[in-house]
Design a protein around this motif. Structure first.
Motif, short mmCIF file in Angstrom:
data_model
loop_
_atom_site.label_atom_id
_atom_site.label_comp_id
_atom_site.label_asym_id
_atom_site.label_seq_id
_atom_site.Cartn_x
_atom_site.Cartn_y
_atom_site.Cartn_z
N LYS A 127 32.73 47.02 65.41
CA LYS A 127 32.18 46.58 66.69
C LYS A 127 30.75 47.06 66.80
O LYS A 127 30.45 48.24 66.57
CB LYS A 127 32.98 47.15 67.86
CG LYS A 127 34.45 46.77 67.91
CD LYS A 127 35.11 47.40 69.14
CE LYS A 127 36.60 47.11 69.16
NZ LYS A 127 37.34 47.97 68.21
N LEU B 45 37.60 48.90 75.10
CA LEU B 45 37.32 49.29 73.72
C LEU B 45 38.33 50.26 73.13
O LEU B 45 38.62 50.21 71.93
CB LEU B 45 35.93 49.94 73.64
CG LEU B 45 34.75 48.99 73.70
CD1 LEU B 45 33.47 49.78 73.74
CD2 LEU B 45 34.76 48.04 72.52
N ILE C 134 32.41 51.92 64.99
CA ILE C 134 31.66 51.47 66.17
C ILE C 134 30.20 51.86 66.06
O ILE C 134 29.87 52.99 65.70
CB ILE C 134 32.25 52.10 67.46
CG1 ILE C 134 33.71 51.71 67.64
CG2 ILE C 134 31.44 51.69 68.68
CD1 ILE C 134 34.42 52.54 68.69
N PHE D 149 31.76 41.43 67.27
CA PHE D 149 32.86 41.84 66.41
C PHE D 149 32.60 41.30 65.01
O PHE D 149 32.46 40.10 64.82
CB PHE D 149 34.19 41.29 66.95
CG PHE D 149 34.51 41.78 68.35
CD1 PHE D 149 35.20 42.95 68.55
CD2 PHE D 149 34.08 41.05 69.47
CE1 PHE D 149 35.48 43.40 69.83
CE2 PHE D 149 34.37 41.48 70.74
CZ PHE D 149 35.06 42.67 70.93
N ILE E 215 28.70 42.59 72.91
CA ILE E 215 29.49 43.15 71.82
C ILE E 215 29.62 42.10 70.73
O ILE E 215 29.93 40.94 71.01
CB ILE E 215 30.90 43.57 72.28
CG1 ILE E 215 30.83 44.47 73.50
CG2 ILE E 215 31.66 44.26 71.14
CD1 ILE E 215 32.19 44.76 74.11
#
Length: 404
Positions: free
Chosen positions: A144, A166, A64, A139, A137
């Motif tokens: 992410k 998340l 992340i 992907f 966000i």
């Protein structure tokens, strides 16, 4: 274990013109959620430097990346462009966001404002309920990228909104409880916690200090839930006179709640704190139910004029004395009719101290019905830090007496 990378963007953050509170907030919230922060970086508004950090993240094993800043309408807001380049996507117009911007700004919307409606293709929008710039966000493969706005009052609620989405796997693996504790130092409490740490080695208890309070985060794997619950129970028993609430709680919020529970009203007579106590209390929603008036009585003349502090008391003991603040609290009760009155007088500095009464000395009195509690303490720090620490300590003692 899920890991995160924090990237704060903005020349104003890099230069120190804006204090970077976002990294502290994100780091704490991520740890509370069971996510390990591997790295935190601050870069200026340069697309290459932002791109270099994005490339480092994409080539790492970290899952992340959270960015803050650079989503607004000005020319130096280039976070979206940098992310789009890094993941090889086009910036596309989001019609729903455009419609919201038209409502937000009115029918005439400039190209620079409309820039806020463009996002990397395939983005999931994070709606900003307090400002114009939305987050998003992206992907990308197994990663992410979460882009949040820079201003903390907007970024923090945006982040909290996406937590359940998340991290369902993390919340299933870990159990977490958070408590706000006040009325002592980290060193004092560390001694008290030593037996608890020894008895429950599989439960992690982390402390996070701020002025006048400590936030304790208690965490363990869900497989250790039985011991976790026993540890939390022991913690609550040990700190029953210090825990002002679960989660992130302000002591002044706890005071307002305690006053409401007893159907009490309160007023303040402040000298060295100069209205700080009243201001802190009034910042809490619903404070109007417990406070209607308060006084700043900075000079000795004001203390005598409004609160009828005796001239003999001031001449014999001085304004910074238990005797003076006791008369201040009593006089305030007669003047306002409040159930609870608080009086404070002190030497905030940097000048004015003596050997007998040094800088940092603060005397206060709390009158609840017919009972009066007086204390004098010395607080360390510069003028404003002395005032802040005194105010928070007085609130703690007030909360304690209201509880008992």
């Amino acid at each position: 274990m899920i890991r995160a990378f924090i990237l704060n963007i903005g020349d104003e953050v890099l230069s120190g013109r804006t204090i970077n509170t976002n990294s502290a907030f994100l780091g704490y919230e991520l740890e509370k959620s069971g996510i390990t922060v591997e790295k935190c970086v601050v870069v200026g508004d340069e697309i290459k430097k932002i791109g270099d950090v994005l490339k480092e993240f994409l080539n790492s094993a970290i899952e992340i990346l959270i960015t803050t800043g650079g989503l607004g309408p000005t020319g130096d807001d280039i976070t979206k462009q940098a992310i789009a380049l890094a993941v090889n996507r086009e910036l596309v117009l989001n019609e729903k966001v455009k419609d919201r911007l038209v409502i937000y700004y009115g029918n005439k919307i400039s190209d620079s404002l409309l820039k806020q409606a463009y996002f990397p293709e395939g983005s999931q929008i994070i709606k900003n309920n307090t400002g114009s710039a939305d987050g998003f966000i992206v992907f990308h493969k197994e990663k992410k990228i979460i882009a949040l706005v820079g201003p903390p009052p907007e970024a923090e609620p945006m982040f909290k909104k996406i937590l359940p989405y998340l991290y369902p796997a993390v919340s299933a693996e870990y159990i977490v409880r958070e408590f706000t504790v006040t009325g002592g130092s980290e060193a004092d409490f560390e001694k008290i916690l030593a037996p608890l740490n020894a008895d429950f080695p599989q439960v992690v208890i982390n402390s996070y200090c701020a002025i006048g309070k400590i936030r304790y985060l208690i965490k363990s794997k869900r497989s250790e839930e039985k011991d976790f619950n026993r540890c939390v129970k022991r913690f609550k028993d040990i700190f029953k006179d210090y825990i002002v609430g679960e989660g992130h709680v302000l002591i002044e919020d706890a005071v307002v709640t305690a006053l409401k529970n007893k159907n009490y009203t309160i007023s303040f007579a402040e000298s060295c704190t100069g209205g700080l106590l009243a201001a802190k209390l009034i910042s809490i929603p619903g404070a109007s139910a417990v406070i209607s008036e308060s006084l700043i009585v900075y000079s000795n003349d004001a203390k005598s004029k409004y609160l009828h502090v005796k001239s003999d008391t001031l001449a014999t003991y001085g304004a910074v004395s238990p005797e003076a603040v006791r008369e201040m609290a009593t006089g305030l009760a007669c003047l306002t009719g409040s159930d609870v009155t608080v009086a404070v007088s002190g030497i905030a500095g940097p000048d004015g101290g003596t050997r007998q009464k040094p800088v940092g000395l603060v005397c206060y009195a709390i009158k609840i019905d017919k009972e009066i509690y007086c204390e004098k303490r010395i607080f360390k720090g510069d003028r404003n830090l002395v005032r802040e620490r005194a105010a928070l300590w007085i609130f703690y003692r007030l909360w304690y007496y209201l509880k008992h």
